[in-house]
Scaffold this motif. Sequence first.
Motif, PDB file in Angstrom:
ATOM      1  N   VAL A   1       0.857  -1.197   0.000  1.00  0.00           N
ATOM      2  CA  VAL A   1       0.000   0.000   0.000  1.00  0.00           C
ATOM      3  C   VAL A   1       0.886   1.238   0.000  1.00  0.00           C
ATOM      4  O   VAL A   1       2.044   1.199   0.409  1.00  0.00           O
ATOM      5  CB  VAL A   1      -0.932   0.038   1.243  1.00  0.00           C
ATOM      6  N   GLU A   2       0.320   2.337  -0.485  1.00  0.00           N
ATOM      7  CA  GLU A   2       1.025   3.624  -0.474  1.00  0.00           C
ATOM      8  C   GLU A   2       0.501   4.417   0.719  1.00  0.00           C
ATOM      9  O   GLU A   2      -0.670   4.797   0.743  1.00  0.00           O
ATOM     10  CB  GLU A   2       0.730   4.396  -1.764  1.00  0.00           C
TER      11      GLU A   2
ATOM     12  N   VAL B   1       5.128   6.371   1.364  1.00  0.00           N
ATOM     13  CA  VAL B   1       5.945   5.166   1.427  1.00  0.00           C
ATOM     14  C   VAL B   1       5.161   3.955   0.929  1.00  0.00           C
ATOM     15  O   VAL B   1       3.949   3.850   1.145  1.00  0.00           O
ATOM     16  CB  VAL B   1       6.474   4.899   2.860  1.00  0.00           C
ATOM     17  N   SER B   2       5.889   3.077   0.276  1.00  0.00           N
ATOM     18  CA  SER B   2       5.270   1.864  -0.239  1.00  0.00           C
ATOM     19  C   SER B   2       5.660   0.702   0.666  1.00  0.00           C
ATOM     20  O   SER B   2       6.831   0.327   0.762  1.00  0.00           O
ATOM     21  CB  SER B   2       5.772   1.625  -1.672  1.00  0.00           C
ATOM     22  N   ILE B   3       4.676   0.169   1.370  1.00  0.00           N
ATOM     23  CA  ILE B   3       4.955  -0.927   2.307  1.00  0.00           C
ATOM     24  C   ILE B   3       3.838  -1.969   2.257  1.00  0.00           C
ATOM     25  O   ILE B   3       2.759  -1.713   1.739  1.00  0.00           O
ATOM     26  CB  ILE B   3       5.084  -0.434   3.776  1.00  0.00           C
ATOM     27  N   ALA B   4       4.137  -3.125   2.838  1.00  0.00           N
ATOM     28  CA  ALA B   4       3.144  -4.195   2.886  1.00  0.00           C
ATOM     29  C   ALA B   4       1.965  -3.768   3.743  1.00  0.00           C
ATOM     30  O   ALA B   4       2.126  -3.019   4.704  1.00  0.00           O
ATOM     31  CB  ALA B   4       3.780  -5.459   3.465  1.00  0.00           C
ATOM     32  N   GLU B   5       0.808  -4.240   3.391  1.00  0.00           N
ATOM     33  CA  GLU B   5      -0.420  -3.899   4.096  1.00  0.00           C
ATOM     34  C   GLU B   5      -0.331  -4.257   5.583  1.00  0.00           C
ATOM     35  O   GLU B   5      -0.881  -3.584   6.440  1.00  0.00           O
ATOM     36  CB  GLU B   5      -1.585  -4.680   3.470  1.00  0.00           C
ATOM     37  N   SER B   6       0.384  -5.344   5.841  1.00  0.00           N
ATOM     38  CA  SER B   6       0.478  -5.844   7.218  1.00  0.00           C
ATOM     39  C   SER B   6       1.633  -5.200   7.993  1.00  0.00           C
ATOM     40  O   SER B   6       1.919  -5.610   9.117  1.00  0.00           O
ATOM     41  CB  SER B   6       0.686  -7.359   7.172  1.00  0.00           C
ATOM     42  N   ALA B   7       2.287  -4.196   7.399  1.00  0.00           N
ATOM     43  CA  ALA B   7       3.482  -3.618   8.026  1.00  0.00           C
ATOM     44  C   ALA B   7       3.149  -2.851   9.300  1.00  0.00           C
ATOM     45  O   ALA B   7       2.000  -2.461   9.532  1.00  0.00           O
ATOM     46  CB  ALA B   7       4.177  -2.690   7.035  1.00  0.00           C
TER      47      ALA B   7
ATOM     48  N   ALA C   1       7.054   1.530   8.367  1.00  0.00           N
ATOM     49  CA  ALA C   1       6.767   2.691   7.510  1.00  0.00           C
ATOM     50  C   ALA C   1       7.829   3.772   7.694  1.00  0.00           C
ATOM     51  O   ALA C   1       8.275   4.398   6.728  1.00  0.00           O
ATOM     52  CB  ALA C   1       5.377   3.248   7.827  1.00  0.00           C
ATOM     53  N   ILE C   2       8.239   3.994   8.964  1.00  0.00           N
ATOM     54  CA  ILE C   2       9.284   5.004   9.229  1.00  0.00           C
ATOM     55  C   ILE C   2      10.588   4.562   8.550  1.00  0.00           C
ATOM     56  O   ILE C   2      11.279   5.367   7.909  1.00  0.00           O
ATOM     57  CB  ILE C   2       9.500   5.195  10.749  1.00  0.00           C
ATOM     58  N   GLU C   3      10.879   3.285   8.679  1.00  0.00           N
ATOM     59  CA  GLU C   3      12.102   2.759   8.047  1.00  0.00           C
ATOM     60  C   GLU C   3      12.021   2.853   6.524  1.00  0.00           C
ATOM     61  O   GLU C   3      13.022   3.121   5.859  1.00  0.00           O
ATOM     62  CB  GLU C   3      12.333   1.302   8.480  1.00  0.00           C
ATOM     63  N   ALA C   4      10.821   2.662   5.998  1.00  0.00           N
ATOM     64  CA  ALA C   4      10.641   2.771   4.547  1.00  0.00           C
ATOM     65  C   ALA C   4      10.867   4.205   4.086  1.00  0.00           C
ATOM     66  O   ALA C   4      11.484   4.447   3.046  1.00  0.00           O
ATOM     67  CB  ALA C   4       9.246   2.285   4.164  1.00  0.00           C
TER      68      ALA C   4
ATOM     69  N   TRP D   1      12.765   6.307   5.505  1.00  0.00           N
ATOM     70  CA  TRP D   1      14.210   6.496   5.630  1.00  0.00           C
ATOM     71  C   TRP D   1      14.930   5.842   4.430  1.00  0.00           C
ATOM     72  O   TRP D   1      15.805   6.446   3.820  1.00  0.00           O
ATOM     73  CB  TRP D   1      14.675   5.872   6.953  1.00  0.00           C
ATOM     74  N   ALA D   2      14.499   4.624   4.091  1.00  0.00           N
ATOM     75  CA  ALA D   2      15.187   3.878   3.027  1.00  0.00           C
ATOM     76  C   ALA D   2      14.797   4.368   1.633  1.00  0.00           C
ATOM     77  O   ALA D   2      15.635   4.453   0.736  1.00  0.00           O
ATOM     78  CB  ALA D   2      14.866   2.385   3.167  1.00  0.00           C
ATOM     79  N   GLN D   3      13.517   4.717   1.473  1.00  0.00           N
ATOM     80  CA  GLN D   3      13.042   5.069   0.128  1.00  0.00           C
ATOM     81  C   GLN D   3      13.218   6.544  -0.212  1.00  0.00           C
ATOM     82  O   GLN D   3      13.328   6.909  -1.378  1.00  0.00           O
ATOM     83  CB  GLN D   3      11.554   4.710  -0.021  1.00  0.00           C
ATOM     84  N   HIS D   4      13.227   7.401   0.828  1.00  0.00           N
ATOM     85  CA  HIS D   4      13.180   8.839   0.533  1.00  0.00           C
ATOM     86  C   HIS D   4      14.287   9.678   1.158  1.00  0.00           C
ATOM     87  O   HIS D   4      14.890  10.492   0.490  1.00  0.00           O
ATOM     88  CB  HIS D   4      11.827   9.422   0.974  1.00  0.00           C
ATOM     89  N   ASP D   5      14.482   9.513   2.464  1.00  0.00           N
ATOM     90  CA  ASP D   5      15.349  10.479   3.139  1.00  0.00           C
ATOM     91  C   ASP D   5      16.144   9.788   4.249  1.00  0.00           C
ATOM     92  O   ASP D   5      15.613   9.525   5.324  1.00  0.00           O
ATOM     93  CB  ASP D   5      14.466  11.600   3.720  1.00  0.00           C
ATOM     94  N   SER D   6      17.414   9.536   3.989  1.00  0.00           N
ATOM     95  CA  SER D   6      18.226   8.815   4.979  1.00  0.00           C
ATOM     96  C   SER D   6      18.697   9.742   6.106  1.00  0.00           C
ATOM     97  O   SER D   6      19.481   9.322   6.960  1.00  0.00           O
ATOM     98  CB  SER D   6      19.425   8.161   4.299  1.00  0.00           C
TER      99      SER D   6
END
Lengths: 253, 137
Positions: free
Chosen positions: A3-4, A25-31, A36-39, A41-46
């Motif tokens: 999900v976004e 952030v794009s993460i699993a529905e069950s996340a 999401a915070i880690e996503a 960090w990893a996907q957008h802004d380290s």
Amino acid sequence: MNVEVPLSIQRQKGGGSPRRDLFRVSIAESASVLDAIEAAWAQHDSSIQFRHACHHASCGSCAVRVNGVEKLPCVTSIAEVWDGAGEIVVEPLRNFPVIADLVVDVRGLFDRIEASEMRPIRAVEHAPPVDVGEVPRTNGQSTVVPEGIERFMRFESCIECGICISACPTAGLDDKFFGPAGLAALHRARQESVDPEAAEALLDLADGEHGAWRCHSAWACTERCPQGIDAAGAVMALRRELMTRRLRRLFRR
Amino acid sequence: MKTLESRPSSESPSEPRHVVRGHDPRRRGLGAWAFLLNRITGLGLVVYLYVHLAVLSLLARGPESWDSFIDIVRSPFFLALDVVVIAGWLIHALNGIRITLANFAFGARVQKAMFAVAMVIAGATLLVLSVLLFEGS
């Protein structure tokens, strides 16, 4: 299925003024929210700063406010806090100085818990569930659970996450307040203490205007504790003990 | 960096102790609302006490000044203010009993239920007293 999720994270450096950054952030529905915070960090802004370690509500280091409510994001699922449309707002805990972004300075909390000389031991590491009398161990021997251990179990579960301090209105009004976790630790240390003098000294620590009497009885600590600890109940118990001691001293004179 | 949007936050956690945020009951639970109500009514009653003492000092100036004052406060506006004072007193007193009971007797488990009961009693008593107040005047 992924999900976004629109994730709004409070950003702040040192004493600078805070802002909110919105990430999709794009993460699993069950996340979880921590995922999401880690996503983000990893996907957008380290450069997003946040604290985390165990990912299973054991270390207490990731505590933040999710949509204004204190949570451990590691065990809070996206589904719990997201309606599928609006933003998930992640902010640092209240009543602590912010070091950066979601990281707060928890020294005050640790100092207070340590003042009781209480060494928090997680119940599950220390002993099995309380209704088990004799526990077989892998080496063939068995461990006998001390009788009455359940009395002490309540505070053993504290993971020192700071959620109770963040939820507490009194902690927001008095920075010298001993706080729910600190007072609960004192109460717990008193229960365990076999030395009457040490127990009295612990009660002295709980006395005074910044101690148990400062609490305004909002019960927010008990309500928010992710480990189900009744910190407010411990504060009330300390008040009863302090009152009993005062009355006893009054009539002894 | 793919930040969609960056905007100033209403929070300023660089100053952790804050009177308004400390009292903010939102997202804190029913007990925090009770605490806020108790604080507001407590402060209100302290202010009322001093106003009351100042008003009583009129008695020292003789019966005429007192009687003319009583004529003023019989107006519906002042009677409505009386209702506010009674409401504050009821809420503060009943919540005080609740906190004392929760502190020294029943514990926190029933604090929410006790708050609900206290507020129902306060509401019902206020209704009765208000009717008596306006009918009696």
